[in-house]
Write an enzyme that holds these catalytic residues in place. Structure first.
Site, PDB file in Angstrom:
ATOM      1  N   TYR A 176      46.669 -42.528  95.869  1.00  0.00           N
ATOM      2  CA  TYR A 176      45.376 -43.006  95.990  1.00  0.00           C
ATOM      3  C   TYR A 176      45.271 -44.065  96.870  1.00  0.00           C
ATOM      4  CZ  TYR A 176      45.696 -39.776  91.805  1.00  0.00           C
ATOM      5  OH  TYR A 176      46.060 -39.019  90.817  1.00  0.00           O
TER       6      TYR A 176
ATOM      7  N   ARG B 279      50.565 -39.660  90.805  1.00  0.00           N
ATOM      8  CA  ARG B 279      50.995 -41.129  90.710  1.00  0.00           C
ATOM      9  C   ARG B 279      52.568 -41.325  90.603  1.00  0.00           C
ATOM     10  NH1 ARG B 279      47.336 -45.055  89.915  1.00  0.00           N
ATOM     11  NH2 ARG B 279      45.904 -43.378  88.700  1.00  0.00           N
TER      12      ARG B 279
ATOM     13  N   CYS C 197      32.617 -55.976 104.665  1.00  0.00           N
ATOM     14  CA  CYS C 197      31.339 -56.717 104.621  1.00  0.00           C
ATOM     15  C   CYS C 197      30.937 -56.401 103.215  1.00  0.00           C
ATOM     16  CB  CYS C 197      30.501 -56.680 105.515  1.00  0.00           C
ATOM     17  SG  CYS C 197      30.796 -57.638 106.855  1.00  0.00           S
TER      18      CYS C 197
ATOM     19  N   PRO D 239      51.860 -33.908  88.256  1.00  0.00           N
ATOM     20  CA  PRO D 239      52.000 -35.225  88.659  1.00  0.00           C
ATOM     21  C   PRO D 239      51.532 -35.858  89.936  1.00  0.00           C
ATOM     22  CG  PRO D 239      54.236 -34.284  88.519  1.00  0.00           C
ATOM     23  CD  PRO D 239      53.200 -33.262  88.110  1.00  0.00           C
TER      24      PRO D 239
END
Ligand code: PLP
Length: 409
Positions: free
Chosen positions: A370, A274, A341, A272
């Site tokens: 992440y 996240r 930009c 695992p």
């Protein structure tokens, strides 16, 4: 998010008010809750406690060495996908016998590094990778433990860019190819086929694809008659980024895993990422400018897609919380964007938001996974600082990158 919450309209991480930290650290910066990480790890571990799995935290989700050290202390292993991640993990003190190495494109140098460090498993993703590992192991006069990664052709409901278990995806071997690999694996004299591994994708919120994967694994074990020492079930357990989302119920799945483990007399591994760190951090940022558009106001933050990429890359939804709440209303819709930009350097649009002023501070939520690990120097912006809170204490776990070192590279 119980470690990140409001107390009398002020956003707190554990016992520390974010507002108070603003005089100590320049925005933007990542801010983690150490207790949150520990709580998530223990929750995950308790859920599967009957199966006594080896939990290998997926380092790609967050590779900060200090966070790896926190996880090491509570017993975590690591799942790495590059030589660089492997070196970080070793530096964090996680023992090689708790490290697995996945990834479709391992280089010779990375394979040698893994072999030299005697890690638990190299999870092989193609026949040609196995041939290369066998050759390198032969030269080093070693017999290497490998896992073979299955592509079960299962469509897990998630964003198309984070699905990994369908036939069209580059990961693992198809059922047929994997079975034939297993049946011929004895020819690779320098390899020991110790495991079968699988990872069907990320941010999965339903138990069903995991259950289907177990069925495919059953079928393969039956056909190959191999008693794998380890079955690595990967990661992918989702968290609730949006209010309406339902948390994945692991109880049911954990019962099936235990039944599977007993039947096949194997050790279970999970990877695992996240689920351990996702909801444990915020990205604190300043409203650099407010700008009136034709039908909305832009709140231009000093954090951009270089600092936090998930929205631009995966259309991810991350709420943005004011550091100090007020009861006034903003006029019309408000869109939070960043300074980079690129049109895709934007975060979220609200039809209703509290009154916001230039130089107010806000926090992008659920950025622990992440987030920092996916950040970049795009537009020659330095990597930002990372700070962690433990109860009432804050400490910097990565300094803001020095702009001079960046331009002298
Ligand atoms: C092989 C492998 N294991 C584990 C993970 C971790 O996934 P998650 O963070 O969704 O748990 C990933 C992520 O993509 C992966 O590729």
């Amino acid at each position: 998010m119980s470690f990140i919450r409001y107390k009398k309209n002020n956003l707190f991480v554990e016992n520390v008010s974010v507002k108070r930290l603003l005089s100590k650290f320049n925005t933007p910066f990542y801010l983690y809750s150490e207790s949150g990480i520990i709580k998530n790890y223990n929750l995950f571990s308790n859920n599967f406690k009957k199966s006594k799995p080896l939990i290998c935290f997926s380092v790609k989700a967050n590779s900060n060495i200090q966070i790896l050290k926190v996880l090491k202390k509570i017993g975590s292993g690591a799942d790495v996908v590059s030589g660089g991640e492997l070196l970080r993990v070793i530096k964090s003190g996680i023992k090689p016998n708790k490290i697995v190495f996945s990834g479709v494109g391992k280089t010779e140098e990375e394979i040698r590094l893994a072999i030299k460090n005697n890690i638990l498993l190299i999870n092989v993703e193609s026949e040609n990778e196995a041939l290369l590992i066998n050759k390198i192991a032969g030269k080093l006069k070693k017999k290497i433990a490998i896992g073979i990664r299955l592509n079960p052709d299962i469509n897990a409901p998630t964003h198309k860019k984070i699905s990994t278990g369908k036939a069209e995806d580059k990961f693992g071997l198809s059922k047929t190819n994997l079975i034939s690999f297993c049946l011929n694996s004895k020819k690779l004299k320098n390899l020991r086929l110790n495991a079968i591994s699988v990872h069907i994708g990320s941010q999965i919120l339903s138990e069903n694809p995991f259950k289907k994967t177990l069925k495919v694994l059953e079928e393969i074990i039956k056909k190959t008659k191999i008693n794998f020492k380890f079955v690595d079930l990967g990661g992918g357990f989702g968290i609730t980024y949006k209010k309406k989302e339902r948390k994945i119920n692991l109880k049911n799945y954990s019962n099936l895993v235990e039944k599977f483990r007993k039947k096949h007399n194997c050790n279970i591994i999970f990877e695992p990422g996240r689920a351990i760190v996702g909801d444990t951090a915020i990205l604190v940022s300043k409203v650099q400018y407010l700008k009136k558009g034709s039908n909305k106001t832009f709140a231009i933050l000093n954090a951009g897609m270089n600092d936090f990429m998930r929205v631009a890359l995966y259309d991810a939804v991350h709420n943005i919380m004011p550091v100090v709440k007020n009861s006034k209303k903003n006029k019309g819709p408000l869109e939070f964007v960043g300074p980079i930009c690129e049109t895709t350097c934007k975060f979220i649009k609200y039809n209703k938001y509290q009154k916001l002023n230039q130089s107010d501070y806000v926090a992008i939520s659920d950025v622990g996974a992440y987030g920092a690990s996916l950040s970049s120097n795009y537009n020659t912006k330095p990597l930002i600082a990372e700070v962690i809170i433990n109860k009432s204490k804050s400490r910097v776990i990565r300094k803001k990158q020095d702009i001079k070192s960046l331009i002298n590279q």
